[in-house]
Design a protein around this motif. Sequence first.
Motif, PDB file in Angstrom:
ATOM      1  N   PRO A 104      -5.862  11.341   3.021  1.00 39.07           N
ATOM      2  CA  PRO A 104      -6.455  10.728   1.827  1.00 39.07           C
ATOM      3  C   PRO A 104      -6.442  11.663   0.622  1.00 39.07           C
ATOM      4  O   PRO A 104      -6.558  12.880   0.756  1.00 39.07           O
ATOM      5  N   ILE A 143      -6.711   6.932  -1.951  1.00 35.28           N
ATOM      6  CA  ILE A 143      -5.628   6.298  -1.212  1.00 35.28           C
ATOM      7  C   ILE A 143      -5.279   7.167  -0.008  1.00 35.28           C
ATOM      8  O   ILE A 143      -5.569   8.358   0.012  1.00 35.28           O
ATOM      9  N   SER A 199       0.828  -1.206   0.000  1.00 32.91           N
ATOM     10  CA  SER A 199       0.000   0.000   0.000  1.00 32.91           C
ATOM     11  C   SER A 199       0.864   1.259   0.000  1.00 32.91           C
ATOM     12  O   SER A 199       0.565   2.220  -0.721  1.00 32.91           O
ATOM     13  N   LEU A 226     -11.575   3.102   4.240  1.00 33.21           N
ATOM     14  CA  LEU A 226     -10.174   2.695   4.206  1.00 33.21           C
ATOM     15  C   LEU A 226      -9.742   2.115   5.554  1.00 33.21           C
ATOM     16  O   LEU A 226      -8.956   1.164   5.602  1.00 33.21           O
ATOM     17  N   CYS A 250     -11.641   2.000  -5.202  1.00 38.13           N
ATOM     18  CA  CYS A 250     -11.539   2.196  -6.646  1.00 38.13           C
ATOM     19  C   CYS A 250     -12.934   2.245  -7.252  1.00 38.13           C
ATOM     20  O   CYS A 250     -13.781   1.391  -6.965  1.00 38.13           O
ATOM     21  N   SER A 265      -7.068   0.791  -0.426  1.00 37.43           N
ATOM     22  CA  SER A 265      -7.484   1.795  -1.402  1.00 37.43           C
ATOM     23  C   SER A 265      -8.913   1.475  -1.825  1.00 37.43           C
ATOM     24  O   SER A 265      -9.397   0.358  -1.666  1.00 37.43           O
ATOM     25  N   ARG A 306       1.002   4.004  -3.027  1.00 33.15           N
ATOM     26  CA  ARG A 306       0.684   5.399  -2.722  1.00 33.15           C
ATOM     27  C   ARG A 306       1.806   6.329  -3.171  1.00 33.15           C
ATOM     28  O   ARG A 306       1.553   7.363  -3.818  1.00 33.15           O
ATOM     29  N   ARG A 309      -4.611  -1.488  -7.803  1.00 28.72           N
ATOM     30  CA  ARG A 309      -5.170  -1.195  -6.496  1.00 28.72           C
ATOM     31  C   ARG A 309      -4.398  -1.954  -5.434  1.00 28.72           C
ATOM     32  O   ARG A 309      -3.713  -2.928  -5.722  1.00 28.72           O
ATOM     33  N   SER A 310      -4.533  -1.500  -4.221  1.00 28.04           N
ATOM     34  CA  SER A 310      -3.941  -2.188  -3.084  1.00 28.04           C
ATOM     35  C   SER A 310      -5.051  -2.484  -2.101  1.00 28.04           C
ATOM     36  O   SER A 310      -6.195  -2.057  -2.275  1.00 28.04           O
ATOM     37  N   GLU A 340      -2.770   6.292 -13.665  1.00 26.39           N
ATOM     38  CA  GLU A 340      -3.924   5.550 -13.166  1.00 26.39           C
ATOM     39  C   GLU A 340      -5.067   5.655 -14.159  1.00 26.39           C
ATOM     40  O   GLU A 340      -5.338   6.716 -14.707  1.00 26.39           O
TER      41      GLU A 340
END
Length: 239
Positions: A113, A108, A58, A143, A214, A212, A62, A208-209, A102
Amino acid sequence: SAVSVPDTVSEKDRGAYREKAESVPQQEGAGEVPLGTLLAMTWAAGAAGCLLWTVSSSVFLRRRLLRWSKAEPDGEVLRLFREECAAAGIEKGPRLMRCKKENSPMMIGLFHPALLLPHDSFSVGELRAVFRHELTHFHRRDLWYKLLLAVVCAVHWFNPLVWLMAREVNRDLELSCDEVALRGAKPAFRAEYGRAVLSVAQKGILRRSVLSTCFGSGKKELKRRLEMILDTKKKRRGA
């Protein structure tokens, strides 16, 4: 192993032989690790590895995305974003940024954030759809909820049912955000929302992690989301 005592030794020497015999089993088992300790060490190593992977992946994503991002330059988009923040009752929302690397709008950062928009152009209706969806995640602190799920998966890393549960929960998080964003919406906005979801899905692979959110979806989730978007029936609360 037994220690033999010769018949010719004295009683004093026999006592020394007995002490030596008693110490032999203890020395033989001194290097053995109890099964419970071994299992505990295995569990701890697995849990630490899962948490380390979650945090490191993550943080890496980020930093990589923010390196290719800058503050949103379009004043009209910023105005629309502030309107949606006000409508959601959010005084201080996430940072709004544009990211070159992206393909899907995403949020994120736990402590600071940021809502990242791709460089592709969106219509006003699509932007409203994206903002309402991601601001719902922000308002509910999803999150942090995802972090809790990651900790649960780390603690139960050996249990496939827990990983399956976490995957279904993450899917439901997206569906529930869609439901909140479309609550009381007119058919025209629902259609615009559906087009935004389809448009993002066509961009390609999502990066994505675990920590996060989406706006885009994979193929499996896309059908469920579109069905929910087009479903205008009144929902009943579950237990």
